[in-house]
Motif scaffolding. Structure first.
Motif, PDB file in Angstrom:
ATOM      1  N   ALA A  24       0.807  -1.216   0.000  1.00 20.77           N
ATOM      2  CA  ALA A  24       0.000   0.000   0.000  1.00 20.77           C
ATOM      3  C   ALA A  24       0.840   1.264   0.000  1.00 20.77           C
ATOM      4  N   GLY A  25       2.152   1.149   0.156  1.00 18.28           N
ATOM      5  CA  GLY A  25       3.018   2.317   0.153  1.00 18.28           C
ATOM      6  C   GLY A  25       3.307   2.883   1.526  1.00 18.28           C
ATOM      7  N   VAL A  26       2.874   2.203   2.580  1.00 18.33           N
ATOM      8  CA  VAL A  26       3.095   2.712   3.940  1.00 18.33           C
ATOM      9  C   VAL A  26       4.583   2.726   4.271  1.00 18.33           C
ATOM     10  N   ALA A  27       5.270   1.634   4.045  1.00 19.46           N
ATOM     11  CA  ALA A  27       6.702   1.568   4.368  1.00 19.46           C
ATOM     12  C   ALA A  27       7.499   2.538   3.512  1.00 19.46           C
ATOM     13  N   SER A  28       7.127   2.678   2.250  1.00 20.16           N
ATOM     14  CA  SER A  28       7.823   3.616   1.378  1.00 20.16           C
ATOM     15  C   SER A  28       7.593   5.052   1.834  1.00 20.16           C
ATOM     16  N   GLY A  29       6.384   5.376   2.225  1.00 16.67           N
ATOM     17  CA  GLY A  29       6.089   6.718   2.726  1.00 16.67           C
ATOM     18  C   GLY A  29       6.838   7.027   4.004  1.00 16.67           C
ATOM     19  N   LEU A  30       6.912   6.046   4.912  1.00 17.85           N
ATOM     20  CA  LEU A  30       7.672   6.246   6.148  1.00 17.85           C
ATOM     21  C   LEU A  30       9.160   6.400   5.850  1.00 17.85           C
ATOM     22  N   GLY A  31       9.658   5.606   4.908  1.00 19.72           N
ATOM     23  CA  GLY A  31      11.063   5.708   4.540  1.00 19.72           C
ATOM     24  C   GLY A  31      11.405   7.057   3.956  1.00 19.72           C
ATOM     25  N   ARG A  32      10.539   7.563   3.095  1.00 14.45           N
ATOM     26  CA  ARG A  32      10.774   8.894   2.516  1.00 14.45           C
ATOM     27  C   ARG A  32      10.695   9.975   3.574  1.00 14.45           C
ATOM     28  N   TYR A  33       9.744   9.863   4.484  1.00 16.57           N
ATOM     29  CA  TYR A  33       9.567  10.890   5.507  1.00 16.57           C
ATOM     30  C   TYR A  33      10.773  10.960   6.441  1.00 16.57           C
ATOM     31  N   ASP A  37      16.003   4.090   3.803  1.00 17.75           N
ATOM     32  CA  ASP A  37      15.610   3.177   2.737  1.00 17.75           C
ATOM     33  C   ASP A  37      14.290   2.490   3.103  1.00 17.75           C
ATOM     34  N   PRO A  38      13.308   2.486   2.213  1.00 14.20           N
ATOM     35  CA  PRO A  38      12.037   1.820   2.513  1.00 14.20           C
ATOM     36  C   PRO A  38      12.206   0.330   2.821  1.00 14.20           C
ATOM     37  N   THR A  39      13.233  -0.312   2.276  1.00 13.77           N
ATOM     38  CA  THR A  39      13.473  -1.722   2.578  1.00 13.77           C
ATOM     39  C   THR A  39      13.796  -1.902   4.054  1.00 13.77           C
ATOM     40  N   LEU A  40      14.533  -0.960   4.622  1.00 17.04           N
ATOM     41  CA  LEU A  40      14.842  -1.018   6.048  1.00 17.04           C
ATOM     42  C   LEU A  40      13.561  -0.913   6.875  1.00 17.04           C
ATOM     43  N   VAL A  41      12.645  -0.059   6.467  1.00 16.97           N
ATOM     44  CA  VAL A  41      11.366   0.078   7.178  1.00 16.97           C
ATOM     45  C   VAL A  41      10.585  -1.228   7.083  1.00 16.97           C
ATOM     46  N   ARG A  42      10.601  -1.869   5.933  1.00 18.55           N
ATOM     47  CA  ARG A  42       9.888  -3.143   5.758  1.00 18.55           C
ATOM     48  C   ARG A  42      10.490  -4.230   6.649  1.00 18.55           C
ATOM     49  N   VAL A  43      11.818  -4.258   6.732  1.00 15.49           N
ATOM     50  CA  VAL A  43      12.485  -5.251   7.586  1.00 15.49           C
ATOM     51  C   VAL A  43      12.144  -4.995   9.052  1.00 15.49           C
ATOM     52  N   ILE A  44      12.133  -3.732   9.452  1.00 21.37           N
ATOM     53  CA  ILE A  44      11.782  -3.394  10.841  1.00 21.37           C
ATOM     54  C   ILE A  44      10.357  -3.822  11.139  1.00 21.37           C
ATOM     55  N   TYR A  60      -0.013  -1.467  10.507  1.00 21.63           N
ATOM     56  CA  TYR A  60       0.067  -1.275   9.060  1.00 21.63           C
ATOM     57  C   TYR A  60      -1.281  -0.907   8.442  1.00 21.63           C
ATOM     58  N   PRO A  61      -2.351  -1.675   8.671  1.00 19.85           N
ATOM     59  CA  PRO A  61      -3.627  -1.265   8.072  1.00 19.85           C
ATOM     60  C   PRO A  61      -4.166   0.047   8.636  1.00 19.85           C
ATOM     61  N   ILE A  62      -3.816   0.346   9.866  1.00 21.41           N
ATOM     62  CA  ILE A  62      -4.251   1.635  10.444  1.00 21.41           C
ATOM     63  C   ILE A  62      -3.550   2.780   9.727  1.00 21.41           C
ATOM     64  N   MET A  63      -2.231   2.640   9.501  1.00 19.93           N
ATOM     65  CA  MET A  63      -1.503   3.687   8.778  1.00 19.93           C
ATOM     66  C   MET A  63      -1.944   3.740   7.320  1.00 19.93           C
ATOM     67  N   TRP A  64      -2.294   2.610   6.742  1.00 18.90           N
ATOM     68  CA  TRP A  64      -2.797   2.564   5.370  1.00 18.90           C
ATOM     69  C   TRP A  64      -4.060   3.408   5.262  1.00 18.90           C
TER      70      TRP A  64
END
Length: 99
Positions: A24-33, A37-44, A60-64
């Motif tokens: 949904a782009g949540v990890a990518s959005g957090l990574g950019r903010y 790296d968004p991959t690091l956010v996904r691993v976390i 995750y669904p709440i942030m989505w």
């Protein structure tokens, strides 16, 4: 009356991008903010989900739901922080030795 203040750089916004997303782009959005790296956010997310028995994965669904989607007219990421210089670089000013 006219304003004489210089234009400000756009402030950081927490948004879900439309181009760089896995689900949904949540990890990518957090990574950019947070400028990581968004991959690091996904691993976390994955590791914390395993360590808490899946409790963190409820976020995750709440942030989505809460994070707005980035508009299609948004500039490409990363946003330029300063204007790029125009034209060729200036020539060096070191004197040449005469023979």
């Amino acid at each position: 009356m006219t304003s004489t203040t210089a234009p400000h750089a756009p402030y950081k916004q927490l948004r879900r991008p439309t181009t760089d997303r896995m689900v949904a782009g949540v990890a990518s959005g957090l990574g950019r903010y947070f400028a990581v790296d968004p991959t690091l956010v996904r691993v976390i997310f994955a590791v914390s989900g395993l360590l808490t028995g899946g409790l963190v994965l409820l976020a995750y669904p709440i942030m989505w739901f809460l994070m707005p989607e980035e508009p299609a007219t948004a500039p490409a990421w990363p946003h330029p922080t300063a204007a790029a210089p125009q034209g060729p670089p200036p020539a060096p000013t070191t004197p040449t030795p005469s023979i």
